[in-house]
Design an enzyme around this catalytic site. Structure first.
Site, PDB file in Angstrom:
ATOM      1  N   PRO A   1      20.177  -7.656  -8.708  1.00  0.00           N
ATOM      2  CA  PRO A   1      19.921  -6.499  -7.959  1.00  0.00           C
ATOM      3  C   PRO A   1      18.497  -5.869  -8.185  1.00  0.00           C
ATOM      4  CG  PRO A   1      21.479  -5.825  -9.902  1.00  0.00           C
ATOM      5  CD  PRO A   1      21.285  -7.274  -9.973  1.00  0.00           C
ATOM      6  N   MET A   2      17.875  -5.515  -7.565  1.00  0.00           N
ATOM      7  CA  MET A   2      16.575  -4.799  -7.751  1.00  0.00           C
ATOM      8  C   MET A   2      16.171  -3.733  -6.611  1.00  0.00           C
ATOM      9  SD  MET A   2      14.084  -7.693  -9.191  1.00  0.00           S
ATOM     10  CE  MET A   2      14.737  -9.157  -8.200  1.00  0.00           C
ATOM     11  N   THR A   3      16.171  -2.282  -7.030  1.00  0.00           N
ATOM     12  CA  THR A   3      15.890  -1.423  -6.005  1.00  0.00           C
ATOM     13  C   THR A   3      14.341  -1.789  -5.555  1.00  0.00           C
ATOM     14  OG1 THR A   3      17.063  -0.129  -7.106  1.00  0.00           O
ATOM     15  CG2 THR A   3      15.324   0.964  -5.853  1.00  0.00           C
TER      16      THR A   3
ATOM     17  N   GLN B   1      25.555  -4.020  -4.419  1.00  0.00           N
ATOM     18  CA  GLN B   1      25.518  -3.552  -5.636  1.00  0.00           C
ATOM     19  C   GLN B   1      25.935  -2.010  -5.198  1.00  0.00           C
ATOM     20  OE1 GLN B   1      22.538  -2.422  -8.206  1.00  0.00           O
ATOM     21  NE2 GLN B   1      23.541  -3.328  -9.997  1.00  0.00           N
TER      22      GLN B   1
ATOM     23  N   HIS C   1      27.678  -0.982 -10.066  1.00  0.00           N
ATOM     24  CA  HIS C   1      26.710  -0.776 -10.855  1.00  0.00           C
ATOM     25  C   HIS C   1      27.189   0.418 -12.192  1.00  0.00           C
ATOM     26  CE1 HIS C   1      22.879  -0.079 -12.834  1.00  0.00           C
ATOM     27  NE2 HIS C   1      22.038   0.146 -11.673  1.00  0.00           N
ATOM     28  N   GLY C   2      27.716  -0.419 -13.283  1.00  0.00           N
ATOM     29  CA  GLY C   2      28.028   0.564 -14.217  1.00  0.00           C
ATOM     30  C   GLY C   2      26.991   0.585 -15.252  1.00  0.00           C
ATOM     31  N   ALA C   3      25.786   0.129 -15.250  1.00  0.00           N
ATOM     32  CA  ALA C   3      24.896   0.130 -16.378  1.00  0.00           C
ATOM     33  C   ALA C   3      23.642   0.900 -16.175  1.00  0.00           C
ATOM     34  CB  ALA C   3      24.393  -1.274 -16.104  1.00  0.00           C
ATOM     35  N   HIS C   4      22.875   0.859 -17.356  1.00  0.00           N
ATOM     36  CA  HIS C   4      21.578   1.499 -17.174  1.00  0.00           C
ATOM     37  C   HIS C   4      21.473   2.997 -17.231  1.00  0.00           C
ATOM     38  CE1 HIS C   4      20.253  -2.475 -15.384  1.00  0.00           C
ATOM     39  NE2 HIS C   4      20.619  -2.674 -16.311  1.00  0.00           N
TER      40      HIS C   4
ATOM     41  N   TYR D   1      23.199   5.046 -15.492  1.00  0.00           N
ATOM     42  CA  TYR D   1      23.435   5.821 -14.139  1.00  0.00           C
ATOM     43  C   TYR D   1      25.077   6.688 -14.078  1.00  0.00           C
ATOM     44  CZ  TYR D   1      19.082   3.989 -12.680  1.00  0.00           C
ATOM     45  OH  TYR D   1      17.672   3.837 -12.644  1.00  0.00           O
TER      46      TYR D   1
HETATM   47  C1  LIG Z   1      11.764  -3.507  -9.403  1.00  0.00           C
HETATM   48  C2  LIG Z   1      13.178  -3.503 -10.092  1.00  0.00           C
HETATM   49  C3  LIG Z   1      14.291  -2.745  -9.443  1.00  0.00           C
HETATM   50  C4  LIG Z   1      15.421  -2.954 -10.285  1.00  0.00           C
HETATM   51  N1  LIG Z   1      16.470  -2.162  -9.710  1.00  0.00           N
HETATM   52  C5  LIG Z   1      17.675  -2.446 -10.326  1.00  0.00           C
HETATM   53  C6  LIG Z   1      19.010  -1.862  -9.446  1.00  0.00           C
HETATM   54  O1  LIG Z   1      18.958  -1.281  -8.324  1.00  0.00           O
HETATM   55  N2  LIG Z   1      19.822  -2.245 -10.304  1.00  0.00           N
HETATM   56  C7  LIG Z   1      20.339  -2.682 -11.045  1.00  0.00           C
HETATM   57  O2  LIG Z   1      21.362  -2.897 -11.748  1.00  0.00           O
HETATM   58  N3  LIG Z   1      19.201  -3.083 -12.114  1.00  0.00           N
HETATM   59  C8  LIG Z   1      17.860  -3.197 -11.375  1.00  0.00           C
HETATM   60  N4  LIG Z   1      16.899  -3.680 -12.068  1.00  0.00           N
HETATM   61  C9  LIG Z   1      16.942  -4.692 -13.342  1.00  0.00           C
HETATM   62  C10 LIG Z   1      17.173  -6.166 -12.753  1.00  0.00           C
HETATM   63  O3  LIG Z   1      18.440  -6.208 -12.032  1.00  0.00           O
HETATM   64  C11 LIG Z   1      17.179  -7.020 -13.973  1.00  0.00           C
HETATM   65  O4  LIG Z   1      18.304  -6.664 -14.944  1.00  0.00           O
HETATM   66  C12 LIG Z   1      15.930  -6.840 -14.746  1.00  0.00           C
HETATM   67  O5  LIG Z   1      14.866  -6.916 -14.173  1.00  0.00           O
HETATM   68  C13 LIG Z   1      15.680  -7.954 -15.892  1.00  0.00           C
HETATM   69  O6  LIG Z   1      15.758  -9.292 -15.170  1.00  0.00           O
HETATM   70  P1  LIG Z   1      14.253  -9.957 -15.300  1.00  0.00           P
HETATM   71  O7  LIG Z   1      13.511  -9.971 -16.612  1.00  0.00           O
HETATM   72  O8  LIG Z   1      14.534 -11.328 -14.790  1.00  0.00           O
HETATM   73  O9  LIG Z   1      13.318  -9.137 -14.080  1.00  0.00           O
HETATM   74  C14 LIG Z   1      15.495  -3.845 -11.334  1.00  0.00           C
HETATM   75  C15 LIG Z   1      14.523  -4.560 -11.941  1.00  0.00           C
HETATM   76  C16 LIG Z   1      13.233  -4.654 -11.189  1.00  0.00           C
HETATM   77  C17 LIG Z   1      12.290  -5.286 -11.680  1.00  0.00           C
END
Ligand SMILES: Cc1cc2nc3c(=O)[nH]c(=O)nc-3n(C[C@H](O)[C@H](O)[C@H](O)COP(=O)(O)O)c2cc1C
Length: 366
Positions: free
Chosen positions: A29-31, A106, A173-176, A178
Site C-alpha cells: 500500500p502506498m499513499t 487499505q 491499516h493497523g501499522a506505522h 496511525y
Molecule cells: C510513497 C509511499 C507511500 C506509502 N504509503 C503507505 C500507506 O498508505 N500505507 C501503508 O501501510 N504503508 C505505506 N507505505 C509503506 C509501504 O507499504 C512499504 O511498507 C514500504 O515502502 C517498504 O517497502 P519497499 O521497501 O519495498 O518500498 C508507503 C511507502 C511509500 C514509498
C-alpha cells in the site's frame, strides 16, 4: 541476480480456502495523493491496472479514508465513503479485474498524526485514544466510548462497501503509528477503560474493528491486518519485546477473525528478535499458523522513508526465505512505483533491465 530457475518460489501459486493468487507478489500500500477531492479517477485506475497487467499477484491500494471527518490529512488522498469516491473505486476494481488482477483496499484512519487545519476538513480535530501525538504531547481530548464505537462502525461500513464493490479482500491499516497503532502503543494509549491497559487490552479497539468487519463481510471474505513494530516517528519502537509478547498481542486478533497478517518491516531480512533468524512475518506465521505477508526493501539497497535513490539488489535472500516458507507472500513497494512491470521482468529473467529506484518516481503516477 538469480537465474530464473531459482526464482521459482516467488512464482508459485498461493491458495487458502478464501484467497487464490497466481504468484507470491503483493503491491504494498502506498499513499500517492493523486485523487482530487478524495475521488480516485481514471488515472488512478490506470495506475493500478498497469500493475495487474504486469502480473502482480495481489494489489493492496494506498491507504483510503474511512467515513470520519478526521480520517485523512489532505484532499487528494482517496476516501472510502460517499458516492463519488466509491464510484471511483468501483472503476479501479473493474479495471484491475479486467486485467486479471486481484485487489484489496487499505482502510485507514491517521488518528493523531493529523494536524489541526489539514484538508479535507479543516475544522475537524485529530482524534486518538488519549489525545496524544506520537511524541506524547497532549493535543486534543481522548476519544469518548461513543466516538470509538462510531469509528468501529465506520471501518465495518467500509468493509461492507469493499465487498459490495467487488474487492477481493480488505486490509485494515493497523501499522506505522496511525489510529489503530496509537491504541496498541503504550506511549499514545493511556486509557484506563476497556480500550487501555496492558498490551493485550490495548488490542481491544482493533479486535472490535476486525469483529465488526467480519460481521459485515461474512466468513468467506479475506481480512488482512497490517501491523508494525516501528512508528513513523520512531523506527526503533517495539510493541512486542519478545516472541511471547508478540504471541499475546496476536492471539486476540486471530480470535477476532484475521485471515492474513501483513507484517510491516523496513528491511525484510532483519531478525525480529535475538536468537533466531526469523523476521516479524516469520514469527507471526510460526505463532499464529496464519499466512503472512512480509515486506521491506525488496530488490533495493536503501530502506523506506529515507526517500532517496536506491540501487537494485539481488533477490537471492528473498527467494531463500520464501523457499523455506518463513513467509507466504512478499509485498513490494518502491520497486513497483519505479517500474510497473517489475514482477513480469523478474519472472521473465529480465532482472538486468530493472532500473535503480529514482525518487522522482514518488511524484509521478505512472
Ligand atoms: C510513497 C509511499 C507511500 C506509502 N504509503 C503507505 C500507506 O498508505 N500505507 C501503508 O501501510 N504503508 C505505506 N507505505 C509503506 C509501504 O507499504 C512499504 O511498507 C514500504 O515502502 C517498504 O517497502 P519497499 O521497501 O519495498 O518500498 C508507503 C511507502 C511509500 C514509498
Amino acid at each position: 541476480m538469480s537465474n530464473q530457475q531459482s526464482l521459482q518460489p516467488l512464482f508459485e501459486s498461493f491458495q487458502t480456502d478464501k484467497l487464490t493468487l497466481p504468484n507470491r507478489t503483493v503491491m504494498a500500500p502506498m499513499t500517492r495523493s493523486f485523487s482530487p477531492n478524495g475521488i480516485p479517477d481514471e488515472k488512478v485506475a490506470a495506475y493500478y491496472r498497469r500493475r495487474a497487467e504486469h502480473n502482480v499477484g495481489l494489489i493492496i491500494t494506498e491507504g483510503t479514508g474511512i467515513n470520519h471527518p478526521a480520517s485523512v490529512s489532505g484532499d487528494s488522498i482517496p476516501l472510502f465513503h460517499g458516492e463519488a469516491s466509491l464510484g471511483g473505486w468501483k472503476n479501479v476494481v473493474d479495471q484491475v479485474h479486467e486485467a486479471g488482477g486481484k485487489i484489496a483496499p487499505q482502510l485507514w484512519h491517521v488518528g493523531m498524526t493529523r494536524k489541526q487545519g489539514d484538508l479535507p476538513n479543516e475544522e475537524a480535530s485529530p482524534v486518538g485514544p488519549s489525545g496524544l501525538t506520537l511524541d506524547g504531547e497532549k493535543a486534543t481530548e481522548p476519544l469518548t466510548i461513543e466516538e470509538i464505537e462510531q469509528l468501529v462502525e465506520a471501518y465495518a461500513k467500509a468493509a461492507a462497501d469493499a465487498k459490495r464493490l467487488g474487492f477481493d479482500a480488505i486490509e485494515i491499516h493497523g501499522a506505522h503509528g496511525y489510529l489503530i497503532d496509537q491504541f496498541f502503543w503504550e506511549q499514545t494509549n493511556k486509557r484506563t477503560d476497556r480500550y487501555g491497559g496492558d498490551l493485550v487490552k490495548r488490542t481491544q479497539f482493533a479486535v472490535e474493528i476486525v469483529e465488526a468487519c467480519r460481521r459485515e463481510v461474512g466468513h468467506d471474505f479475506p481480512i488482512i491486518f497490517r501491523f508494525s513494530q516501528w512508528k513513523m516517528n520512531d523506527f526503533a519502537a517495539k510493541l512486542a519485546e519478545t516472541p511471547d509478547e508478540l504471541d499475546q498481542f496476536l492471539k486476540p486478533l486471530v480470535d477476532a477473525g484475521v485471515d492474513l497478517f501483513h507484517c510491516s518491516t523496513r528491511r525484510f531480512w532483519e531478525p525480529a528478535f535475538e536468537g533466531s533468524d526469523l523476521n516479524l512475518a516469520g514469527w507471526t506465521k510460526k505463532l499464529t499458523g496464519k499466512p503472512v505477508i512480509s515486506v521491506g526493501s525488496v530488490g533495493l539497497s536503501g530502506e523506506f522513508t529515507s526517500f532517496s535513490d536506491a540501487e537494485t539488489t539481488s533477490l537471492d535472500g528473498l527467494v531463500e526465505k520464501l523457499d523455506q516458507e518463513e513467509f507466504d507472500l512478499i509485498a513490494i513497494g518502491r520497486s513497483l512505483l519505479q517500474d510497473p512491470a517489475w514482477v513480469e521482468k523478474v519472472e521473465n529473467g529480465q532482472a538486468d533491465d530493472l532500473l535503480p529506484f529514482d525518487k522522482s518516481s514518488l511524484s509521478k503516477l505512472y
